[in-house]
Motif scaffolding. Sequence first.
Motif, PDB file in Angstrom:
ATOM      1  N   TYR A 160       0.867  -1.179   0.000  1.00  0.00           N
ATOM      2  CA  TYR A 160       0.000   0.000   0.000  1.00  0.00           C
ATOM      3  C   TYR A 160       0.899   1.221   0.000  1.00  0.00           C
ATOM      4  O   TYR A 160       1.872   1.287   0.768  1.00  0.00           O
ATOM      5  N   ILE A 161       0.577   2.188  -0.838  1.00  0.00           N
ATOM      6  CA  ILE A 161       1.362   3.420  -0.914  1.00  0.00           C
ATOM      7  C   ILE A 161       0.419   4.603  -0.729  1.00  0.00           C
ATOM      8  O   ILE A 161      -0.591   4.721  -1.435  1.00  0.00           O
ATOM      9  N   ILE A 162       0.740   5.464   0.233  1.00  0.00           N
ATOM     10  CA  ILE A 162      -0.037   6.681   0.468  1.00  0.00           C
ATOM     11  C   ILE A 162       0.790   7.867  -0.018  1.00  0.00           C
ATOM     12  O   ILE A 162       1.826   8.190   0.554  1.00  0.00           O
ATOM     13  N   GLY A 163       0.320   8.489  -1.095  1.00  0.00           N
ATOM     14  CA  GLY A 163       1.010   9.657  -1.646  1.00  0.00           C
ATOM     15  C   GLY A 163       0.519  10.923  -0.973  1.00  0.00           C
ATOM     16  O   GLY A 163      -0.558  11.429  -1.288  1.00  0.00           O
ATOM     17  N   ARG A 168       2.679  19.032  -6.100  1.00  0.00           N
ATOM     18  CA  ARG A 168       3.505  18.566  -7.230  1.00  0.00           C
ATOM     19  C   ARG A 168       3.867  17.094  -7.033  1.00  0.00           C
ATOM     20  O   ARG A 168       4.978  16.666  -7.340  1.00  0.00           O
ATOM     21  N   SER A 169       2.916  16.338  -6.558  1.00  0.00           N
ATOM     22  CA  SER A 169       3.119  14.949  -6.155  1.00  0.00           C
ATOM     23  C   SER A 169       3.843  14.087  -7.191  1.00  0.00           C
ATOM     24  O   SER A 169       3.399  13.935  -8.334  1.00  0.00           O
ATOM     25  N   THR A 170       4.947  13.490  -6.773  1.00  0.00           N
ATOM     26  CA  THR A 170       5.665  12.532  -7.611  1.00  0.00           C
ATOM     27  C   THR A 170       4.856  11.249  -7.757  1.00  0.00           C
ATOM     28  O   THR A 170       4.816  10.651  -8.840  1.00  0.00           O
ATOM     29  N   ILE A 171       4.206  10.824  -6.675  1.00  0.00           N
ATOM     30  CA  ILE A 171       3.398   9.609  -6.710  1.00  0.00           C
ATOM     31  C   ILE A 171       2.261   9.769  -7.723  1.00  0.00           C
ATOM     32  O   ILE A 171       2.004   8.863  -8.527  1.00  0.00           O
ATOM     33  N   PHE A 326      -2.753   5.404  -3.112  1.00  0.00           N
ATOM     34  CA  PHE A 326      -3.723   6.428  -2.710  1.00  0.00           C
ATOM     35  C   PHE A 326      -3.070   7.798  -2.730  1.00  0.00           C
ATOM     36  O   PHE A 326      -1.876   7.934  -2.486  1.00  0.00           O
ATOM     37  N   LEU A 327      -3.895   8.815  -2.973  1.00  0.00           N
ATOM     38  CA  LEU A 327      -3.453  10.199  -2.865  1.00  0.00           C
ATOM     39  C   LEU A 327      -4.237  10.886  -1.755  1.00  0.00           C
ATOM     40  O   LEU A 327      -5.457  10.744  -1.674  1.00  0.00           O
ATOM     41  N   VAL A 328      -3.530  11.629  -0.906  1.00  0.00           N
ATOM     42  CA  VAL A 328      -4.191  12.437   0.122  1.00  0.00           C
ATOM     43  C   VAL A 328      -3.530  13.808   0.168  1.00  0.00           C
ATOM     44  O   VAL A 328      -2.458  14.024  -0.376  1.00  0.00           O
ATOM     45  N   GLY A 329      -4.175  14.736   0.845  1.00  0.00           N
ATOM     46  CA  GLY A 329      -3.621  16.075   1.000  1.00  0.00           C
ATOM     47  C   GLY A 329      -3.599  16.822  -0.320  1.00  0.00           C
ATOM     48  O   GLY A 329      -4.429  16.604  -1.200  1.00  0.00           O
ATOM     49  N   ASP A 330      -2.611  17.705  -0.483  1.00  0.00           N
ATOM     50  CA  ASP A 330      -2.507  18.503  -1.696  1.00  0.00           C
ATOM     51  C   ASP A 330      -2.230  17.646  -2.928  1.00  0.00           C
ATOM     52  O   ASP A 330      -2.449  18.096  -4.058  1.00  0.00           O
ATOM     53  N   ALA A 331      -1.750  16.442  -2.750  1.00  0.00           N
ATOM     54  CA  ALA A 331      -1.572  15.531  -3.885  1.00  0.00           C
ATOM     55  C   ALA A 331      -2.915  15.164  -4.491  1.00  0.00           C
ATOM     56  O   ALA A 331      -3.012  14.868  -5.686  1.00  0.00           O
ATOM     57  N   ALA A 332      -3.979  15.209  -3.673  1.00  0.00           N
ATOM     58  CA  ALA A 332      -5.315  14.818  -4.126  1.00  0.00           C
ATOM     59  C   ALA A 332      -6.163  16.006  -4.534  1.00  0.00           C
ATOM     60  O   ALA A 332      -6.971  15.910  -5.464  1.00  0.00           O
ATOM     61  N   HIS A 333      -5.997  17.150  -3.852  1.00  0.00           N
ATOM     62  CA  HIS A 333      -6.828  18.317  -4.151  1.00  0.00           C
ATOM     63  C   HIS A 333      -6.237  19.578  -3.546  1.00  0.00           C
ATOM     64  O   HIS A 333      -5.659  19.554  -2.463  1.00  0.00           O
TER      65      HIS A 333
END
Length: 446
Positions: A160-163, A168-171, A326-333
Amino acid sequence: MSLPEYSTVLIVGAGPSGLAAALSLIHHGCRDFVIVDAIVEGQNASRAITIHSATVEAFASINAADVLLSRAIKGKGIRLTSRDSHIFEVKFDPLQKHSAYPYALFVPQNVTELLLVQKLQSLGVRVQRPHKVIGMEQNEKDLYITNVSFEDGQVIKARYIIGADGARSTIRTISGIGFSDPEGPNPSNHLLAQMVAADVTFEPEPVGLLFIEGHLNGTTSTDNVFVLTPLGNRFNDELTQDGKPITKSIFRIDCAVPLKNGEPPKAPPKEYMQDLVNTYGPTCVTSDPSLNPTPVKIDQLIWSTRFRTHSAIADRTFTRAGAAIFLVGDAAHIHSPMGGQGMNLSIRDAIFLSEVITKHIQASAENPDVDDTMLQDFAEARHVRAMETIGFTKQLLKYASLTYNTYAWWMPFSRASARDLMLRILGRFDFVQSRVAWDLSGLGRR
């Protein structure tokens, strides 16, 4: 520092959302995780300062609220004024009917991160720094594992990976997930498109209602919004930079910069911020003696930055490329800072995500063929919540952007004047106070 070759969960990014995800994993019984960050500890800045009621509740649900409550300022409400008169005040007291935490917490983001890091360390976990992700590929031997490569040559195999690695998310980029404004490439509002923020002290130290801890103070003026938040002196040690001691009370300033003024500097200097205070701030804090009989000047500029108020959301916040990603935080929105919703939604996303991941890990242990339904359902529900929040902040931005330009010479009235008059009238009613406090608190958009 060497990283383990394998981890069930890998959290990339140790901002508020990444740290919240780690604390939530521990609370729900998962300790087989690694949290990494690309920057050296102590390089984060003040940035977001508001933690709303719903987010305090989320922290309390994982036994992580006390560290924040012990240091933060308990915000009583938000005031809206013109440069020289009162317009409207939102009090958080009505939230007592809905929450054990009927207030907002005012605390600089770097202090929030420090407190969460200390909480994590007390539970036996350390953030691994600096480790920058540069690649991900599916493991050849196990199709449910992804090999995550780092700049220093190390590789972690993760299920499981949480980005949580920022806007400017690399994930997100490696996963091929799009990131755009839900309204399209030409958002409708540009009036408050660019803003600056700074932590400052004043000389002499100002006195009066606007300078007492516990309120965020917004000032409207021609084509602009200026925000002043007293932080007192409780964060002076954490906000000190370059070894310069801070002895006076600190104030956070946020101010829009009209597009006609050009792009603001990356780190606006003291003179630039002083000009904005004099032009758009409350008259009682300006250095202009023609406006303020007791002129006040910025003394120390502790930190400053610029940012844009655009919105964007990831096409999806869950995908599978070997590992569940998964993306969370500014990586998601990301969205407008109006209402202080961004970091709050990010933290709640992370806390709730870790609970779902833990449930999926447990289900997989009982049945290796378990599918991703619970993960997909969660991601879709949080995407809907993010869209609601973006819509809410855009509505606030729209109201804040109304101008004082009159309709015509024969109708000396403006949209902004109508807004202010309406707020002055409606602000006298308790039910209006309660509704605005509820909307800002996030309790209806957990």
